[in-house]
Design a protein around this motif. Structure first.
Motif, PDB file in Angstrom:
ATOM      1  N   TYR A  95       0.859  -1.189   0.000  1.00  0.00           N
ATOM      2  CA  TYR A  95       0.000   0.000   0.000  1.00  0.00           C
ATOM      3  C   TYR A  95       0.891   1.235   0.000  1.00  0.00           C
ATOM      4  CZ  TYR A  95      -4.194   2.742   1.185  1.00  0.00           C
ATOM      5  OH  TYR A  95      -5.246   3.624   1.160  1.00  0.00           O
ATOM      6  N   GLU A 102      -1.138  11.188  -7.209  1.00  0.00           N
ATOM      7  CA  GLU A 102      -1.593   9.855  -7.579  1.00  0.00           C
ATOM      8  C   GLU A 102      -0.670   9.325  -8.659  1.00  0.00           C
ATOM      9  OE1 GLU A 102      -5.689   9.909  -8.679  1.00  0.00           O
ATOM     10  OE2 GLU A 102      -6.374  10.608  -6.707  1.00  0.00           O
ATOM     11  N   GLU A 104       0.514   6.250 -11.495  1.00  0.00           N
ATOM     12  CA  GLU A 104      -0.005   5.215 -12.383  1.00  0.00           C
ATOM     13  C   GLU A 104       0.730   3.904 -12.117  1.00  0.00           C
ATOM     14  OE1 GLU A 104       0.969   8.322 -13.645  1.00  0.00           O
ATOM     15  OE2 GLU A 104      -1.118   9.009 -13.547  1.00  0.00           O
ATOM     16  N   LEU A 105       0.448   3.315 -10.970  1.00  0.00           N
ATOM     17  CA  LEU A 105       1.064   2.055 -10.563  1.00  0.00           C
ATOM     18  C   LEU A 105      -0.028   1.081 -10.127  1.00  0.00           C
ATOM     19  CD1 LEU A 105       4.050   3.361  -8.379  1.00  0.00           C
ATOM     20  CD2 LEU A 105       4.191   2.419 -10.689  1.00  0.00           C
ATOM     21  N   GLN A 106       0.220  -0.193 -10.335  1.00  0.00           N
ATOM     22  CA  GLN A 106      -0.744  -1.222  -9.947  1.00  0.00           C
ATOM     23  C   GLN A 106      -0.542  -1.618  -8.490  1.00  0.00           C
ATOM     24  OE1 GLN A 106      -3.268  -2.179 -12.039  1.00  0.00           O
ATOM     25  NE2 GLN A 106      -2.394  -0.524 -13.272  1.00  0.00           N
ATOM     26  N   VAL A 107      -0.562  -0.600  -7.636  1.00  0.00           N
ATOM     27  CA  VAL A 107      -0.455  -0.797  -6.196  1.00  0.00           C
ATOM     28  C   VAL A 107      -1.537   0.053  -5.549  1.00  0.00           C
ATOM     29  CG1 VAL A 107       1.038  -0.671  -4.159  1.00  0.00           C
ATOM     30  CG2 VAL A 107       2.056  -1.053  -6.414  1.00  0.00           C
ATOM     31  N   GLU A 108      -2.265  -0.524  -4.598  1.00  0.00           N
ATOM     32  CA  GLU A 108      -3.288   0.243  -3.901  1.00  0.00           C
ATOM     33  C   GLU A 108      -2.628   1.445  -3.236  1.00  0.00           C
ATOM     34  OE1 GLU A 108      -7.009  -0.424  -0.784  1.00  0.00           O
ATOM     35  OE2 GLU A 108      -5.640  -2.071  -1.264  1.00  0.00           O
ATOM     36  N   GLN A 109      -3.271   2.601  -3.311  1.00  0.00           N
ATOM     37  CA  GLN A 109      -2.625   3.823  -2.826  1.00  0.00           C
ATOM     38  C   GLN A 109      -3.644   4.849  -2.361  1.00  0.00           C
ATOM     39  OE1 GLN A 109      -1.362   6.393  -6.540  1.00  0.00           O
ATOM     40  NE2 GLN A 109      -1.099   4.226  -7.074  1.00  0.00           N
TER      41      GLN A 109
END
Length: 203
Positions: A95, A102, A104-109
């Motif tokens: 996380y 914000e 552009e990564l495939q990780v919840e944030q």
């Protein structure tokens, strides 16, 4: 869950890189005194930066130089610095807590406004990024002492603006920023031969 705090410093500076840091704190090793790096003294930041590096599960620092800031814009450069430092972590975060950005990564944030004052993970990132960038400014000051980088850190202080007007910008200044761009066009040391005004209609 491995929570990673991410922050950048130097976004508003006229000189040098923007520096980002990512920190995954160890929940079993509390570090007393973590706060927004801007609220801490130089010496306190240095002490905390060493403690963060010693006790964190993982940390990483990345920078984007002035040339790429000029090519992309400071917003995109800040994002790229953050993405780069996350990619350099040896421990994959679950996380992300990010200061006002914000990614552009495939990780919840989650993006937090004034995140360095709300999250100890973001505060830790802001501290080690600030200490690293200040170290770089001290080194640049040796090469370019006339700009006062050791104390203004490249920001648009009166003394820095005066030096820009007198000496013009260096290759490491951000030439897309208005004060630097304007100083490259005209400096206080420039002179112009006065020309007579026309008093009658030209023949």
């Amino acid at each position: 869950m491995r929570i990673c705090g991410v922050d950048e410093v130097g976004r508003g500076s006229l000189f040098g890189p923007v520096v980002a840091a990512a920190v995954i704190l160890n929940p079993r090793r509390r570090i007393v005194g973590l706060d927004d790096s801007k609220k801490l003294t130089h010496d306190r930041r240095a002490v905390l930066a060493e403690r963060i590096k010693e006790h964190a599960l993982d940390f990483s620092i990345a920078q984007i130089d002035a040339a790429r800031i000029d090519a992309w814009n400071i917003y995109q450069a800040s994002k790229q610095a953050m993405i780069a430092c996350i990619a350099s972590l040896t421990t994959a975060p679950d996380y992300l807590l990010i200061d006002a950005m914000e990614l552009e990564l495939q990780v919840e944030q989650k993006s937090l406004i004034h995140g360095d004052a709300k999250s100890v993970s973001i505060a830790a990132a802001s501290i080690i990024a600030k200490v690293e960038r200040d170290r770089m400014m001290d080194e640049f000051h040796v090469t370019y002492p006339q700009y006062g980088l050791c104390h203004n850190r490249g920001y648009a202080t009166p003394d820095h603006l005066a030096a820009l007007r007198e000496h013009g910008p260096t290759p490491l200044h951000r030439h897309s920023f208005a004060p630097v761009r304007e100083s490259a066009t005209w400096s206080a040391s420039a002179s112009q031969v006065p020309l007579p005004l026309l008093t009658t209609e030209p023949q």
